[in-house]
Design a protein around this motif. Sequence first.
Motif: not given
Length: 415
Positions: A367-373
């Motif tokens: 989903x493009x949520x790199x920081x959370x990933x």
Amino acid sequence: MQCPVAHPRTSQKFSGRSGGKCPFNQARPTPVGNVGAGRTGDNATSTALRAVSSDSPEAVAALNGCPFGYAASEPVREPSGADTSCPMAHGQQQSHVEISAEQESAPAQCPMGFTAADGPRMTEFHCVICKSLLYDCVQLSCTCKYCRYCVAAYHDCPLCGADITSRTPEPKLQGMVDQYIAAHAGTQNLFDIGKSDSTVQVGEATSDSRSAFLLQLAVRSAAGGNHPAAIDRLQKCKAELQRQVEQQGHTAALCSKLGAVCGSQGVCHRQLQQPQQAKACYEESMQHLRSCNSQHPEVVHPLAVSHNKLGDLAYGQGDLQTALAQYQQGLAVREQALHHPTHPPGPGQYLDVAVSNIKVADACQALGQQEEASRMFSKALQLVQEVHGNNKDSPDIVARCKSLLAFLESRRSQQ
């Protein structure tokens, strides 16, 4: 019909046809791990359920314990007039045969070889492709008999090599197989014979032995790739477990079995490319598991797995938000179970939490949520490293940790 390549004949029957040793060495199914022999029926059923609903090597194994209850038969309850006796007359004693004291005290032997050291034998009731009891039996133009689903993709007979020009339903033979199942599903099996409880008599039908027997059939069908047969036999197992729930209430043990059986049906539907039916099975699985309101590991694990399976379905269909929501719910279920006061978590549960963190991280990354990933991947890595450092004497845990560490390292290199 003579074998065109002169395979030696034996007295054994294959697929309803006399003679002919299997050219593919499939006269006998491969002996497999004994799931539950010597345990109580309750624990053995749970073990088999975990095997069929996972990707472990146990899932490819059917059982070499006799699922047919090799003691004298006690028919299951059927409508008045229904014939539930075994069509092969197993369990019936010839009145004119004299039995010595030694013979009478000797342990009963399964007539289909399930107590033999080399595993069960093939009979005219078995399909040589899936090595399970026939389901939706058809006779080919060459007279060989198979499950319809098993032989659907073949153009030549797997046994004799003849061209397949027709597939004719075999209701008579299938009826005998169904009658065989009905007769033996009502008898005690190895799980119960292994009990020390003297109140359980050999040949006595119990609800748990019926559900365990039907589960064994489903496991063997699934292991052989016959998913329609597995679904049908899991459905019968589910019906038997639901009858037990009506009598005993929503206990954690029964709800965990029901949840695992429904989840296993979902897995089979996914193998058949039937996502809607799979989704319905996973949702039913969660309904059963939540009904007992328990944090027991036997309930928590299949509940989290069902959430993850629903997430996988949504992920495969491109619905990433739904997938993330399901993965997060599965993670929440597992994290809550870590703090249960009466069921202290083991290392395997911490690794399950790590797996859920990885699934959440993967969906966030998509989903493009790199920081959370990155945060979730780091959390998973820390858990795995802690478990690995504290359980170096456990080969299974160490192997699982190494697998997860290798995966996490590969994902880190991709970021």
